[in-house]
Scaffold this active site. Structure first.
Site, mmCIF file in Angstrom:
data_model
loop_
_atom_site.group_PDB
_atom_site.id
_atom_site.type_symbol
_atom_site.label_atom_id
_atom_site.label_comp_id
_atom_site.label_asym_id
_atom_site.label_seq_id
_atom_site.Cartn_x
_atom_site.Cartn_y
_atom_site.Cartn_z
ATOM 1 N N GLU A 73 10.247 16.651 -98.352
ATOM 2 C CA GLU A 73 10.144 15.223 -98.685
ATOM 3 C C GLU A 73 11.113 14.875 -99.815
ATOM 4 O O GLU A 73 11.709 13.810 -99.851
ATOM 5 C CB GLU A 73 8.718 14.877 -99.127
ATOM 6 N N ARG A 113 -3.075 17.766 -93.240
ATOM 7 C CA ARG A 113 -4.476 17.367 -93.105
ATOM 8 C C ARG A 113 -5.488 18.497 -93.070
ATOM 9 O O ARG A 113 -6.689 18.247 -92.997
ATOM 10 C CB ARG A 113 -4.637 16.505 -91.842
ATOM 11 N N TRP A 138 -0.309 16.859 -102.173
ATOM 12 C CA TRP A 138 0.804 17.454 -102.902
ATOM 13 C C TRP A 138 2.043 17.367 -102.031
ATOM 14 O O TRP A 138 1.960 17.049 -100.848
ATOM 15 C CB TRP A 138 0.500 18.900 -103.299
ATOM 16 N N CYS A 169 0.577 12.505 -91.159
ATOM 17 C CA CYS A 169 0.433 13.507 -92.223
ATOM 18 C C CYS A 169 0.300 14.916 -91.660
ATOM 19 O O CYS A 169 -0.598 15.195 -90.866
ATOM 20 C CB CYS A 169 -0.790 13.174 -93.087
HETATM 21 N N1 ARG Z 1 7.407 11.107 -98.685
HETATM 22 C C1 ARG Z 1 6.865 10.470 -99.835
HETATM 23 C C2 ARG Z 1 7.710 10.822 -101.054
HETATM 24 O O1 ARG Z 1 8.645 11.552 -100.936
HETATM 25 C C3 ARG Z 1 5.435 10.873 -100.098
HETATM 26 C C4 ARG Z 1 4.477 10.657 -98.940
HETATM 27 C C5 ARG Z 1 3.178 11.424 -99.094
HETATM 28 N N2 ARG Z 1 3.424 12.841 -99.196
HETATM 29 C C6 ARG Z 1 2.504 13.771 -99.429
HETATM 30 N N3 ARG Z 1 2.884 15.011 -99.498
HETATM 31 N N4 ARG Z 1 1.244 13.467 -99.594
HETATM 32 O O2 ARG Z 1 7.454 10.426 -102.156
#
Ligand code: ARG
Length: 391
Positions: free
Chosen positions: A239, A63, A234, A60
């Site tokens: 991602e 953090r 968030w 992560c």
């Molecule tokens: N990568 C994952 C997604 O696209 C989420 C993983 C957790 N990500 C976060 N920003 N807490 O759904």
């Protein structure tokens, strides 16, 4: 269990001046483990343990704010409808109208004679995937099999299936077996994607949910495994823009975006994928900002992560990090997190993804009748050595 508990209490003492020495508490816990095979954390221990589990999550990048994690204690809750209900409430609380609050909800752990609840879903909010007649996929291909599995349990997709149909929550308890629960649309906050200067982008009909809430990893504190403990932070834009909507085995939008941009896709050297990828990521960041939904970009988040590392170092702690997960999937070398190495040892408390939970999360599993575990070693005390599944 004894050693893991001992180590946890050492850490808890070391980092919480106010609690003082815990000799009596430790004696109590030893006796409790001897008598029952496990022990019950106090609320303060649970809150600290959950926050440190985030701090120790090597994959992560976000953090820096680990101390602000909101911890909701639902350890008394075991019934599947009640679990689903609290998950709905988790989403309402964590979404907070778009200004996302990092939150974890902790449900009952396994005890010697009773298994705690399990949530099948990888995340509380995920989109269904359907095989189409021409052999293609509508929706999220990652959840093709999961969607099939919940249909086998009796869930029905909307009359007019779409690319972003929210899957139901699937809760598995010893007493009630496997049950599914539709999420009320009011708690599924989503952002429709538009682009700051490409008007046609909205016509793609893309959207994504605001809150990423992982729900199939176990929270492990001092040897106690909480298998149902959904948690969220968030999103970082990449991602969504560089993985969920771009990966070839996910929504695979790059060819369509490139085509609409009028790019030459006839050979790789035009870098059409890279150019389309940047615009897709701009659209994600722009749309979330417009909608007042929390999001962060990979440059900002990389800087924050280095701040976090410096703070941890100052506190005399090692901060394990997995380079291949920390470095963003676009423009890696532009971010400072690319240009260095990290500690890699596994620290506890932490979150772990067991093999069974990993396969339930994407494939689901066949419905089976409720059962009681016969002995303490048929999986009830599997809190040690759970492998981290590669993702
Ligand atoms: N990568 C994952 C997604 O696209 C989420 C993983 C957790 N990500 C976060 N920003 N807490 O759904």
């Amino acid at each position: 269990m004894f050693t893991a508990a001992e180590e946890f209490f050492e850490l808890f003492e070391r980092e919480n001046d106010a609690v003082g020495a815990l000799a009596a508490r430790r004696r109590w816990v030893r006796a409790e483990i001897e008598a029952t095979g496990t022990y019950v954390h106090t609320t303060a221990e649970l809150v600290f343990g959950a926050r440190v589990a985030w701090r120790n999550s090597a994959r992560c990048i976000g953090r820096l704010y680990w101390k602000s994690l909101r911890v909701r204690d639902f350890r008394a809750i075991r019934g599947s409808a009640a679990v689903a209900d609290r998950c709905v409430d988790h989403l309402r609380f964590a979404t907070n109208g778009g200004r996302v609050r990092p939150t974890i909800s902790v449900f009952a752990a396994d005890s010697i004679d009773r298994r705690g609840p399990r949530i099948w879903n990888e995340q509380l909010i995920r989109y269904a995937g359907y095989r189409t007649e021409d052999g293609g996929v509508l929706g999220d291909p990652r959840y093709l099999e999961f969607t099939e599995a919940v249909r086998a349990l009796g869930w029905r997709p909307p009359e007019q299936p779409g690319a972003f149909d929210v899957l139901p929550l699937v809760i598995d308890t010893e007493e009630e077996g496997t049950r599914w629960f539709e999420l009320p649309s009011a708690v599924v906050h989503e952002v429709e994607l538009t682009h700051p200067d490409l008007p046609w982008f909205a016509e793609l009909g893309l959207r994504w949910h605001t809150v990423p809430a992982i729900s199939n990893m176990s929270l492990v504190i001092g040897g106690v495994e909480y298998a149902a403990a959904p948690f969220n932070g968030w999103y970082m834009g990449t991602e969504i823009g560089a993985r969920n909507l771009a990966d070839q085995d996910r929504y695979a939008m790059l060819p369509e975006v490139a085509r609409r941009m009028g790019l030459d896709t006839s050979h790789e050297q035009t870098l059409w994928k890279d150019r389309a990828l940047v615009e897709l990521n701009r659209a994600v960041l722009h749309s979330y900002a417009q909608a007042d939904a929390t999001i962060t970009d990979h440059h900002t988040e990389s800087e924050r992560f280095l701040t976090h590392l410096a703070r941890e170092e100052k506190a005399g702690r090692s901060c394990p990090a997995d380079w291949s997960w920390i470095v963003p999937p676009v423009s890696g070398g532009l971010t400072p997190v690319f240009h260095r190495y990290y500690d890699t040892e596994q620290l506890w408390p932490n979150f772990v993804l067991g093999d069974e939970a990993a396969s339930r999360g994407t494939q689901g599993a066949p419905a089976r009748p409720p059962r009681r575990p016969e002995t303490a070693d048929d999986g009830v005390f599997s809190m040690f050595g759970l492998p981290l599944a590669a993702n």
